[in-house]
Motif scaffolding. Structure first.
Motif, mmCIF file in Angstrom:
data_model
loop_
_atom_site.group_PDB
_atom_site.id
_atom_site.type_symbol
_atom_site.label_atom_id
_atom_site.label_comp_id
_atom_site.label_asym_id
_atom_site.label_seq_id
_atom_site.Cartn_x
_atom_site.Cartn_y
_atom_site.Cartn_z
ATOM 1 N N GLY A 295 40.271 33.284 57.269
ATOM 2 C CA GLY A 295 39.294 33.963 56.436
ATOM 3 C C GLY A 295 37.997 34.271 57.156
ATOM 4 O O GLY A 295 37.334 35.268 56.857
ATOM 5 N N VAL A 296 37.611 33.412 58.111
ATOM 6 C CA VAL A 296 36.324 33.585 58.790
ATOM 7 C C VAL A 296 36.568 34.322 60.114
ATOM 8 O O VAL A 296 36.492 33.743 61.207
ATOM 9 N N THR A 297 36.886 35.595 59.997
ATOM 10 C CA THR A 297 37.287 36.405 61.148
ATOM 11 C C THR A 297 36.714 37.815 61.013
ATOM 12 O O THR A 297 36.229 38.204 59.958
ATOM 13 N N PHE A 298 36.782 38.568 62.122
ATOM 14 C CA PHE A 298 36.486 39.999 62.154
ATOM 15 C C PHE A 298 35.009 40.339 61.936
ATOM 16 O O PHE A 298 34.688 41.499 61.652
ATOM 17 N N GLU B 239 41.949 19.267 49.898
ATOM 18 C CA GLU B 239 40.992 19.129 50.998
ATOM 19 C C GLU B 239 40.400 20.453 51.445
ATOM 20 O O GLU B 239 39.477 20.484 52.269
ATOM 21 N N ALA B 240 40.877 21.577 50.935
ATOM 22 C CA ALA B 240 40.384 22.891 51.343
ATOM 23 C C ALA B 240 39.013 23.163 50.733
ATOM 24 O O ALA B 240 38.711 22.728 49.616
ATOM 25 N N SER B 241 38.175 23.916 51.456
ATOM 26 C CA SER B 241 36.837 24.234 50.974
ATOM 27 C C SER B 241 36.860 25.308 49.898
ATOM 28 O O SER B 241 35.993 25.347 49.026
ATOM 29 N N TYR C 230 48.625 30.447 47.872
ATOM 30 C CA TYR C 230 47.912 31.513 47.157
ATOM 31 C C TYR C 230 46.426 31.165 47.152
ATOM 32 O O TYR C 230 46.038 30.107 46.664
ATOM 33 N N LYS C 231 45.610 32.039 47.730
ATOM 34 C CA LYS C 231 44.159 31.846 47.769
ATOM 35 C C LYS C 231 43.503 32.976 46.981
ATOM 36 O O LYS C 231 43.282 34.072 47.506
ATOM 37 N N PRO C 232 43.186 32.743 45.699
ATOM 38 C CA PRO C 232 42.567 33.801 44.902
ATOM 39 C C PRO C 232 41.148 34.101 45.367
ATOM 40 O O PRO C 232 40.397 33.187 45.740
ATOM 41 N N VAL C 233 40.793 35.371 45.345
ATOM 42 C CA VAL C 233 39.434 35.778 45.722
ATOM 43 C C VAL C 233 38.411 35.071 44.839
ATOM 44 O O VAL C 233 37.328 34.690 45.299
ATOM 45 N N ALA C 234 38.757 34.869 43.575
ATOM 46 C CA ALA C 234 37.831 34.228 42.637
ATOM 47 C C ALA C 234 37.495 32.791 43.037
ATOM 48 O O ALA C 234 36.484 32.245 42.584
ATOM 49 N N GLY C 235 38.312 32.186 43.896
ATOM 50 C CA GLY C 235 38.074 30.811 44.324
ATOM 51 C C GLY C 235 37.369 30.688 45.656
ATOM 52 O O GLY C 235 37.251 29.581 46.203
#
Length: 274
Positions: free
Chosen positions: A187-190, A31-33, A52-57
């Protein structure tokens, strides 16, 4: 997904395990974007589950530089630890099966924990609840969206103001066994611009607690200048302008002494809210 932990999520061993352990992908959170992989991690006799959230994804966003969400997740952990509240699970940036990415300890939730968010068919939230706003529930009907008047959520509202969280949803709240509350998906911060978007507006405009002022003061001291240890760690994850914006937000919160209110320049509540 069952994830019995063999380590404490607040221990130094957790960071060692996440940083040095062998990652094995076990599944994907569908369900993650962005790409979110459920993994096991093992090192020196310890083992746990993690995300684990790879940058490539990562999917590109119009208002954030490409390939920076994993770093922002780690920066949120660094800020959380510096407040002393420990609201973000141990999080590191490291190489993995699909390249560099964010690796975060998996937190089991407590099925017996009480509700933190609710929709009520009344004009007032009731004892123990704070109002957020009216929500469309279909067929032309609305209900009042409320969140618990909970000190753990109040701390999180302050943390979100510091990190300028643009996506605080209900599904990001993880009450764990023992009464601890963790928060995920940072992730959507700063952003240097005001992007605060959250379901935790119940204290908007109210005075900060003495505890919050103390935590913000400690954070201000830890940020210091560009030569402080915290600033040095953040400089590896964020731009100089973004680190300067953190200092400015902390200073503004301490000077004003109140929880922020919606600016009106950005949608105040994320969609979908869960």
């Amino acid at each position: 997904m069952s994830a019995p932990e063999r380590i404490s999520p607040r221990s130094v061993t957790a960071l060692d395990l996440l940083t040095k352990g062998e990652l094995t992908v076990r599944g994907r959170v569908r369900e993650a974007s962005n790409a979110v992989l459920f993994c096991s991690v093992a090192f020196d006799g310890d083992e746990a589950h993690c995300v684990y959230k790879p940058v490539a994804g990562e999917r590109p966003l119009w208002d954030f530089p490409d390939g920076t969400l994993a770093q922002r997740e780690v920066a949120a952990y660094e800020i959380s630890e510096s407040t002393g509240w420990g609201l973000v699970p141990p999080t590191v940036l490291r190489d993995g099966p699909y390249g560099e990415g964010m690796v975060q300890l998996w937190i089991e939730t407590d099925p017996a924990a009480g509700e933190l968010l609710a929709l009520v068919d009344t004009e007032e939230p009731g004892d123990g609840w704070k109002p957020v706003g009216l929500a469309d529930v279909g067929e032309g009907r609305t209900a009042l969206l409320v969140h618990a008047d909970d000190p753990r959520l109040r701390r999180l509202a302050v943390l979100d103001a510091v990190i300028n969280n643009g996506d605080r949803k209900g599904g990001h709240l993880l009450p764990s066994p023992g009464g601890r509350l963790y928060a995920i998906d940072h992730g959507v911060t700063f952003n240097v611009e005001d992007k605060l978007r959250t379901l935790l507006w119940g204290w908007a405009g109210e005075p900060l607690t003495a505890e919050a002022k103390g935590a913000l003061g400690a954070l201000a001291d830890a940020l210091g200048d560009d030569r402080s240890d915290l600033s040095d760690r953040l400089a590896r994850l964020l731009t100089a302008a973004e680190v300067a914006a953190i200092r400015a937000r902390v200073a503004d919160l301490l000077a004003g002494g109140r929880h922020p209110e919606p600016s009106g320049n950005w949608p105040a509540i994320p969609w979908p809210p869960v």
